[in-house]
Design an enzyme around this catalytic site. Sequence first.
Site, short mmCIF file in Angstrom:
data_model
loop_
_atom_site.label_atom_id
_atom_site.label_comp_id
_atom_site.label_asym_id
_atom_site.label_seq_id
_atom_site.Cartn_x
_atom_site.Cartn_y
_atom_site.Cartn_z
N VAL A 82 0.94 -1.07 -0.12
CA VAL A 82 -0.21 0.13 0.01
C VAL A 82 0.98 1.22 0.01
O VAL A 82 1.73 1.47 0.96
CB VAL A 82 -0.92 0.17 1.27
CG1 VAL A 82 -1.81 1.50 1.37
CG2 VAL A 82 -1.71 -1.29 1.21
N VAL A 84 1.17 5.69 -1.60
CA VAL A 84 0.30 6.69 -2.36
C VAL A 84 1.64 7.71 -2.50
O VAL A 84 2.41 7.94 -1.70
CB VAL A 84 -0.52 7.53 -1.44
CG1 VAL A 84 -1.07 8.88 -2.42
CG2 VAL A 84 -1.97 6.80 -1.50
N ARG A 90 -3.12 12.49 1.36
CA ARG A 90 -4.25 13.27 1.92
C ARG A 90 -4.97 13.92 1.20
O ARG A 90 -5.85 14.93 1.50
CB ARG A 90 -3.79 14.33 3.14
CG ARG A 90 -2.49 13.96 4.22
CD ARG A 90 -3.08 12.77 5.13
NE ARG A 90 -1.99 12.30 5.59
CZ ARG A 90 -1.04 11.27 5.44
NH1 ARG A 90 -1.16 10.56 4.16
NH2 ARG A 90 -0.16 11.11 6.19
N ARG A 91 -5.57 13.43 0.13
CA ARG A 91 -6.76 13.79 -0.76
C ARG A 91 -7.70 12.70 -1.11
O ARG A 91 -8.54 12.53 -1.98
CB ARG A 91 -5.95 14.11 -2.33
CG ARG A 91 -5.07 15.42 -1.95
CD ARG A 91 -4.31 15.48 -3.10
NE ARG A 91 -3.25 16.44 -3.04
CZ ARG A 91 -2.44 17.09 -3.71
NH1 ARG A 91 -2.83 17.17 -5.12
NH2 ARG A 91 -1.27 17.55 -3.23
N GLY A 92 -7.59 11.42 -0.32
CA GLY A 92 -8.59 10.42 -0.47
C GLY A 92 -8.22 9.38 -1.21
O GLY A 92 -8.92 8.54 -1.48
N LEU A 94 -6.18 6.80 -0.67
CA LEU A 94 -6.20 5.50 -0.06
C LEU A 94 -7.50 5.08 0.44
O LEU A 94 -7.99 4.01 0.33
CB LEU A 94 -5.40 5.58 1.42
CG LEU A 94 -5.31 4.36 1.98
CD1 LEU A 94 -4.65 3.10 1.54
CD2 LEU A 94 -4.74 4.41 3.55
N THR A 95 -8.36 6.04 0.62
CA THR A 95 -9.70 5.83 1.03
C THR A 95 -10.48 5.04 -0.36
O THR A 95 -11.24 4.17 -0.06
CB THR A 95 -10.52 7.22 1.47
OG1 THR A 95 -9.69 7.60 2.42
CG2 THR A 95 -12.05 6.92 1.87
N TYR A 123 -5.37 2.51 9.53
CA TYR A 123 -6.44 1.72 8.93
C TYR A 123 -7.76 1.38 10.04
O TYR A 123 -8.64 0.76 9.27
CB TYR A 123 -5.59 0.23 8.86
CG TYR A 123 -4.67 0.26 7.71
CD1 TYR A 123 -4.93 0.20 6.34
CD2 TYR A 123 -3.23 0.28 8.11
CE1 TYR A 123 -4.12 0.34 5.49
CE2 TYR A 123 -2.41 0.48 6.81
CZ TYR A 123 -2.58 0.43 5.87
OH TYR A 123 -1.67 0.48 4.65
N PHE A 401 4.08 -9.64 5.93
CA PHE A 401 3.82 -9.70 4.45
C PHE A 401 3.78 -8.04 4.53
O PHE A 401 3.54 -7.48 5.25
CB PHE A 401 2.90 -10.60 3.98
CG PHE A 401 1.54 -10.48 4.73
CD1 PHE A 401 0.57 -9.32 4.26
CD2 PHE A 401 1.16 -11.16 5.88
CE1 PHE A 401 -0.62 -8.93 5.08
CE2 PHE A 401 0.07 -10.96 6.35
CZ PHE A 401 -0.94 -10.08 6.08
C1 LIG Z 1 -0.51 5.92 4.22
C2 LIG Z 1 -1.13 6.34 3.02
C3 LIG Z 1 -1.28 5.24 2.24
C4 LIG Z 1 -2.43 7.14 3.04
O1 LIG Z 1 -2.76 7.54 1.93
P1 LIG Z 1 -3.72 8.84 1.67
O2 LIG Z 1 -4.12 8.93 0.23
O3 LIG Z 1 -2.87 10.17 2.37
O4 LIG Z 1 -4.84 8.78 2.50
P2 LIG Z 1 -6.16 9.50 2.30
O5 LIG Z 1 -6.06 10.76 2.11
O6 LIG Z 1 -7.36 8.60 1.82
O7 LIG Z 1 -6.48 9.47 4.02
C5 LIG Z 1 -7.78 8.95 4.64
C6 LIG Z 1 -7.80 9.52 6.16
O8 LIG Z 1 -6.56 8.72 6.89
C7 LIG Z 1 -5.82 9.79 7.53
N1 LIG Z 1 -4.62 9.46 7.30
C8 LIG Z 1 -3.83 8.92 6.33
N2 LIG Z 1 -2.65 8.73 6.59
C9 LIG Z 1 -2.34 8.65 7.86
C10 LIG Z 1 -1.17 8.45 8.74
N3 LIG Z 1 0.05 8.16 8.19
N4 LIG Z 1 -1.55 8.63 9.95
C11 LIG Z 1 -2.79 9.02 10.45
N5 LIG Z 1 -3.74 9.32 9.57
C12 LIG Z 1 -3.72 9.02 8.26
C13 LIG Z 1 -6.04 11.21 6.42
O9 LIG Z 1 -5.92 12.12 7.48
C14 LIG Z 1 -7.44 10.71 6.22
O10 LIG Z 1 -8.38 11.38 7.48
P3 LIG Z 1 -9.84 11.84 7.21
O11 LIG Z 1 -10.55 10.92 6.54
O12 LIG Z 1 -10.31 12.10 8.68
O13 LIG Z 1 -9.56 13.16 6.33
C15 LIG Z 1 -0.11 7.43 2.52
O14 LIG Z 1 0.24 8.19 3.16
C16 LIG Z 1 1.37 6.69 2.23
O15 LIG Z 1 1.56 6.16 1.20
N6 LIG Z 1 2.33 6.63 2.93
C17 LIG Z 1 3.44 6.11 3.37
C18 LIG Z 1 3.58 4.48 2.93
C19 LIG Z 1 2.88 3.85 3.77
O16 LIG Z 1 2.77 4.00 4.98
N7 LIG Z 1 2.16 2.85 3.44
C20 LIG Z 1 1.26 2.07 4.35
C21 LIG Z 1 1.84 0.62 4.23
S1 LIG Z 1 1.11 -0.34 5.55
#
Ligand SMILES: CC(C)(COP(=O)(O)OP(=O)(O)OC[C@H]1O[C@@H](n2cnc3c(N)ncnc32)[C@H](O)[C@@H]1OP(=O)(O)O)[C@@H](O)C(=O)NCCC(=O)NCCS
Length: 401
Positions: A82, A84, A90-92, A94-95, A123, A401
Amino acid sequence: MTEHTVRILSPDEHPSASALFWDSLHLPPPSDEDWARAAAMQQPGRTLGVFDPALIGTARSFDGELTVPGGRRVPLAAVTGVGVRADRTRRGALTAMMRFQLTDLAGRGVQIAGLYASEGGIYGRFGYGVGTVSKSCAVDRHRARLRPEVPSGGDVELLPVQRARDQLAEAYASLPHTRPGMMTRPPYWWAGFPGSMHRHAGPMTAALHHGEHGVDGFAVYFVDHESGGDAVLHVTSLHAAHGRAFAGLWRFLLTVDLVDRIKAGMRPYDEPVELLFEDPRCCRITGVEDGLWLRLVDVPAALAARRYYGGPAESVVIEVTDPLLDNNSGRYRVSADGAEPTGEPAQLRLDVATLSMLYLGTWRASRLAGVGRIEVLDPGTPTTADRLFGTRLAAWCGTFF
Ligand SMILES: CC(C)(COP(=O)(O)OP(=O)(O)OC[C@H]1O[C@@H](n2cnc3c(N)ncnc32)[C@H](O)[C@@H]1OP(=O)(O)O)[C@@H](O)C(=O)NCCC(=O)NCCS
């Protein structure tokens, strides 16, 4: 919120998705060997991309089976890869992917999804909860003396880990899944073994324990040096069919020369490593961390699959809410006879993430109620739920994993 499109990627799109994922974890660019491995780890039809309209994020999953309390194995989707793009977070994105993935997995008959979270705040909002807890320990090899009563017998055979993959896969498949939370390791998992995350200078070694009836346990380890100069043997995996094999593997690890400390991570919370030694304090518990995060995808099927304990007259009615997968929301009557949907009034109300924490017995209902994760509608029922959902052995996955 940005407009996102999510779809299943075709194999020719997998390399860009893998590169994006690696980049999101700040890992160095993949080597040729990493690429070959990444390709073999992709289960067809299970790698997602999110577009805005360029590819800005990815997530994938592969199928396995999860052992649930009582010993049944249920269809599991292991969610991983996973990421982004850092300039599009933070634009949705992952959601959008999580919604797509959960609906897709439900349609495929998956009962439970599991993942290892890079951060604890991500998560829960998608219905995942901490399903297993593990501990890390460090053994001072110079102080460690095994108690004379520790079982002995069996023999250890060493192999370079690259040559041992087939034997390890066979051994793992034949070991009993004694704990809830253990999962099968399909070829998509073994394709990634021993894992590109473990970057270190020294070789990685597999120690196979041969007992009376063949291989009954194994450990995988490597040795490196800490900044102070101490040599540390890191155990990345240790599985044993029974206590004799467990003791035999530790007996062997203690004999490896030029090692000051043995560190083992991701161990079962209730595994009594320190009790192998005359002085239990030569083994320090260095951490307790969340392990596998679980998400019940098909609540009625997953609830029906596990066993419940408690007395014959005991039951509890739980009301589950699941904003992402509507079919899961409803009331279920849970007793030693099993769990099924009911029209009876609810006694405990909880969301699907909390149910996922309760499911393998890692957390007690009364504790979850105490921290506001369960709404108690009928006082007294949390302790009944403690007995129904509680397990004899701590849940443990042991497969990263
Ligand atoms: C973690 C990650 C996938 C989130 O993707 P994203 O597209 O920014 O997530 P979204 O915009 O859909 O966020 C959905 C919600 O989760 C929250 N959120 C996202 N990442 C978060 C984090 N790391 N910690 C806490 N909250 C988080 C957002 O603030 C948002 O909250 P809201 O619904 O109250 O506004 C991205 O930041 C990333 O790629 N991080 C680095 C790699 C990683 O950690 N991958 C996960 C491996 S398990």
